[in-house]
Scaffold this active site. Structure first.
Site, PDB file in Angstrom:
ATOM      1  N   ASP A  11       0.871  -1.188   0.000  1.00  0.00           N
ATOM      2  CA  ASP A  11       0.000   0.000   0.000  1.00  0.00           C
ATOM      3  C   ASP A  11       0.901   1.229   0.000  1.00  0.00           C
ATOM      4  O   ASP A  11       2.087   1.146   0.336  1.00  0.00           O
ATOM      5  CB  ASP A  11      -0.916   0.014   1.230  1.00  0.00           C
ATOM      6  CG  ASP A  11      -1.882   1.204   1.203  1.00  0.00           C
ATOM      7  OD1 ASP A  11      -2.408   1.530   0.119  1.00  0.00           O
ATOM      8  OD2 ASP A  11      -2.098   1.838   2.265  1.00  0.00           O
ATOM      9  N   SER A  12       0.304   2.368  -0.358  1.00  0.00           N
ATOM     10  CA  SER A  12       1.056   3.617  -0.293  1.00  0.00           C
ATOM     11  C   SER A  12       1.407   3.956   1.167  1.00  0.00           C
ATOM     12  O   SER A  12       2.353   4.685   1.418  1.00  0.00           O
ATOM     13  CB  SER A  12       0.227   4.748  -0.907  1.00  0.00           C
ATOM     14  OG  SER A  12      -1.038   4.795  -0.273  1.00  0.00           O
ATOM     15  N   TYR A  43      -1.177   8.505  -2.944  1.00  0.00           N
ATOM     16  CA  TYR A  43      -1.156   8.252  -4.379  1.00  0.00           C
ATOM     17  C   TYR A  43      -2.409   8.825  -5.061  1.00  0.00           C
ATOM     18  O   TYR A  43      -2.418   9.014  -6.270  1.00  0.00           O
ATOM     19  CB  TYR A  43      -1.156   6.738  -4.649  1.00  0.00           C
ATOM     20  CG  TYR A  43       0.174   6.029  -4.514  1.00  0.00           C
ATOM     21  CD1 TYR A  43       1.285   6.606  -3.914  1.00  0.00           C
ATOM     22  CD2 TYR A  43       0.310   4.735  -5.013  1.00  0.00           C
ATOM     23  CE1 TYR A  43       2.484   5.922  -3.806  1.00  0.00           C
ATOM     24  CE2 TYR A  43       1.509   4.042  -4.921  1.00  0.00           C
ATOM     25  CZ  TYR A  43       2.591   4.632  -4.313  1.00  0.00           C
ATOM     26  OH  TYR A  43       3.788   3.943  -4.219  1.00  0.00           O
ATOM     27  N   GLY A  44      -3.455   9.008  -4.259  1.00  0.00           N
ATOM     28  CA  GLY A  44      -4.790   9.255  -4.820  1.00  0.00           C
ATOM     29  C   GLY A  44      -4.943  10.491  -5.682  1.00  0.00           C
ATOM     30  O   GLY A  44      -5.868  10.578  -6.483  1.00  0.00           O
ATOM     31  N   CYS A  74      -4.395  -1.699  -2.045  1.00  0.00           N
ATOM     32  CA  CYS A  74      -4.636  -0.283  -2.321  1.00  0.00           C
ATOM     33  C   CYS A  74      -5.574  -0.206  -3.526  1.00  0.00           C
ATOM     34  O   CYS A  74      -5.257  -0.760  -4.592  1.00  0.00           O
ATOM     35  CB  CYS A  74      -3.289   0.376  -2.645  1.00  0.00           C
ATOM     36  SG  CYS A  74      -3.400   2.067  -3.232  1.00  0.00           S
ATOM     37  N   THR A  76      -6.438   2.411  -5.195  1.00  0.00           N
ATOM     38  CA  THR A  76      -5.942   3.336  -6.218  1.00  0.00           C
ATOM     39  C   THR A  76      -4.974   2.603  -7.154  1.00  0.00           C
ATOM     40  O   THR A  76      -5.102   2.667  -8.378  1.00  0.00           O
ATOM     41  CB  THR A  76      -5.223   4.515  -5.528  1.00  0.00           C
ATOM     42  OG1 THR A  76      -6.106   5.048  -4.536  1.00  0.00           O
ATOM     43  CG2 THR A  76      -4.841   5.582  -6.508  1.00  0.00           C
ATOM     44  N   GLU A 158      -2.792   9.251   7.575  1.00  0.00           N
ATOM     45  CA  GLU A 158      -1.335   9.100   7.612  1.00  0.00           C
ATOM     46  C   GLU A 158      -0.710  10.004   8.679  1.00  0.00           C
ATOM     47  O   GLU A 158       0.355   9.718   9.211  1.00  0.00           O
ATOM     48  CB  GLU A 158      -0.723   9.404   6.239  1.00  0.00           C
ATOM     49  CG  GLU A 158      -0.967   8.326   5.201  1.00  0.00           C
ATOM     50  CD  GLU A 158      -0.254   7.008   5.500  1.00  0.00           C
ATOM     51  OE1 GLU A 158       0.869   7.031   6.032  1.00  0.00           O
ATOM     52  OE2 GLU A 158      -0.845   5.949   5.207  1.00  0.00           O
ATOM     53  N   CYS A 190     -11.273   2.380  -0.281  1.00  0.00           N
ATOM     54  CA  CYS A 190      -9.895   2.803  -0.039  1.00  0.00           C
ATOM     55  C   CYS A 190      -9.508   2.053   1.224  1.00  0.00           C
ATOM     56  O   CYS A 190     -10.264   2.070   2.215  1.00  0.00           O
ATOM     57  CB  CYS A 190      -9.819   4.312   0.193  1.00  0.00           C
ATOM     58  SG  CYS A 190      -8.201   4.854   0.803  1.00  0.00           S
ATOM     59  N   THR A 191      -8.373   1.381   1.197  1.00  0.00           N
ATOM     60  CA  THR A 191      -8.029   0.526   2.339  1.00  0.00           C
ATOM     61  C   THR A 191      -7.710   1.331   3.597  1.00  0.00           C
ATOM     62  O   THR A 191      -7.671   0.773   4.696  1.00  0.00           O
ATOM     63  CB  THR A 191      -6.852  -0.411   1.995  1.00  0.00           C
ATOM     64  OG1 THR A 191      -5.772   0.380   1.475  1.00  0.00           O
ATOM     65  CG2 THR A 191      -7.265  -1.456   0.973  1.00  0.00           C
ATOM     66  N   HIS A 192      -7.492   2.629   3.438  1.00  0.00           N
ATOM     67  CA  HIS A 192      -7.307   3.472   4.624  1.00  0.00           C
ATOM     68  C   HIS A 192      -8.629   3.682   5.388  1.00  0.00           C
ATOM     69  O   HIS A 192      -8.610   3.873   6.608  1.00  0.00           O
ATOM     70  CB  HIS A 192      -6.793   4.868   4.236  1.00  0.00           C
ATOM     71  CG  HIS A 192      -5.320   4.936   3.994  1.00  0.00           C
ATOM     72  ND1 HIS A 192      -4.719   4.400   2.877  1.00  0.00           N
ATOM     73  CD2 HIS A 192      -4.322   5.515   4.715  1.00  0.00           C
ATOM     74  CE1 HIS A 192      -3.409   4.638   2.929  1.00  0.00           C
ATOM     75  NE2 HIS A 192      -3.148   5.316   4.032  1.00  0.00           N
TER      76      HIS A 192
HETATM   77  N1  DGL Z   1      -5.002   2.880   0.630  1.00  0.00           N
HETATM   78  C1  DGL Z   1      -4.978   3.523  -0.673  1.00  0.00           C
HETATM   79  C2  DGL Z   1      -6.240   3.125  -1.443  1.00  0.00           C
HETATM   80  O1  DGL Z   1      -6.835   2.134  -1.112  1.00  0.00           O
HETATM   81  C3  DGL Z   1      -4.762   4.990  -0.506  1.00  0.00           C
HETATM   82  C4  DGL Z   1      -4.236   5.651  -1.746  1.00  0.00           C
HETATM   83  C5  DGL Z   1      -3.501   6.962  -1.516  1.00  0.00           C
HETATM   84  O2  DGL Z   1      -2.335   6.882  -1.176  1.00  0.00           O
HETATM   85  O3  DGL Z   1      -4.095   8.021  -1.743  1.00  0.00           O
HETATM   86  O4  DGL Z   1      -6.607   3.738  -2.405  1.00  0.00           O
END
Ligand code: DGL
Length: 272
Positions: A11-12, A43-44, A74, A76, A158, A190-192
């Site tokens: 993941d990012s 990354y989004g 992730c 994204t 984050e 989004c996994t966050h």
């Molecule tokens: N956890 C990432 C996702 O599921 C976050 C992407 C990001 O870094 O913006 O999209």
């Protein structure tokens, strides 16, 4: 290929921890290597080309670490690398097999047939890719899909601002279109976002069902490993964490979600 080799989660940042939790719960013996590109998160808001480039670098790194399977934890990265028609066969660039998280989200939705409207929350890139709208409509043409980009949530998470009033204001703002409307199901694409599940549920109320992709992604991992005879079914697991920025912050976030014992896990700083 050997069952002792690790499953990799990329993941990012800390978002893939929601996938890590589901995977370790379902497959407690698997060795896992987790890679967070926390130097370049989020990354989004990046271009598709850059997301594909960064993700390629991450998969190359994990392939060199001899992962038996890479999970793009992730949405994204999954949307841009695995579903974008302009990205010609991302998988073919690597010998290690790759699984994304989008199918897991679709499977979670498929288990329910008691709703008419679903909101999909994701990063700007995931929402702009249109992948969920397209695939949900294929799965169920009668469903109304409400896509909502929430670009500032990943930076808040984050930064560790899980309970900060500004995070709540942001969530309320993003979810405003859903508050007076009768949306039944919200997909956390989004996994966050599962790391903010409590807050999102509080804002939307208990009636709304929150779904995410982590459980079904881990089922997909299990099924793949079982089919390839690569399941590790005994022995203690070994977990390794790799980050592209200084390990301290990541370590604090990880122990917040996984418990203090993860403080003792070595976190390596690496270069992609
Ligand atoms: N956890 C990432 C996702 O599921 C976050 C992407 C990001 O870094 O913006 O999209």
């Amino acid at each position: 290929m050997d069952a002792q080799l690790p499953v990799a989660i990329f993941d990012s940042g800390v978002g893939g921890i929601s996938v890590f939790q589901a995977l370790t719960h379902l497959l407690p013996c698997e060795n896992i290597i987790y890679l967070a590109d926390n130097k370049r998160v989020p990354y989004g808001g990046l271009s598709s080309e850059t997301i594909v480039q960064y993700t390629s670098e991450a998969v190359s790194f994990l392939q060199a670490k001899k992962a038996k399977l890479v999970v793009l934890g992730c949405h994204t990265a999954s949307a841009r690398c695995l579903y974008d028609e302009e990205v010609f066969s991302f998988q073919k660039r690597f010998s290690v097999p790759i699984i994304g998280v989008i199918n897991g989200g679709l499977q979670a939705l498929k288990q329910r047939d008691d709703f008419r409207r679903v909101a999909v929350l994701g990063t700007k890139s995931t929402i702009q890719s249109g992948v969920y709208e397209r695939l949900i409509r294929c799965q169920n043409p009668h469903l109304e899909v409400i896509p909502i980009a929430c670009p500032l949530l990943v930076p808040m998470i984050e930064s560790g601002l899980f309970t900060h009033p500004d995070t709540e204001s942001l969530v309320r703002g993003y979810l405003q279109p859903l508050l007076n409307d009768s949306v039944d199901v919200v997909l956390l694409a989004c996994t966050h976002y599962p790391l903010l599940r409590g807050l999102i549920q509080k804002v939307l109320g208990e009636r709304v069902v929150l779904l995410d992709s982590s459980d079904y992604t881990s089922f997909e991992v299990r099924d793949y490993l079982a089919a390839e005879n690569l399941l590790k079914v005994s022995g203690k697991p070994h977990y390794q964490f790799c980050v592209t920025d200084k390990p301290e912050l990541f370590s604090r976030r990880v122990s917040l979600f996984l418990g203090a014992e993860y403080n003792s896990h070595l976190i390596d700083q690496c270069q992609l």
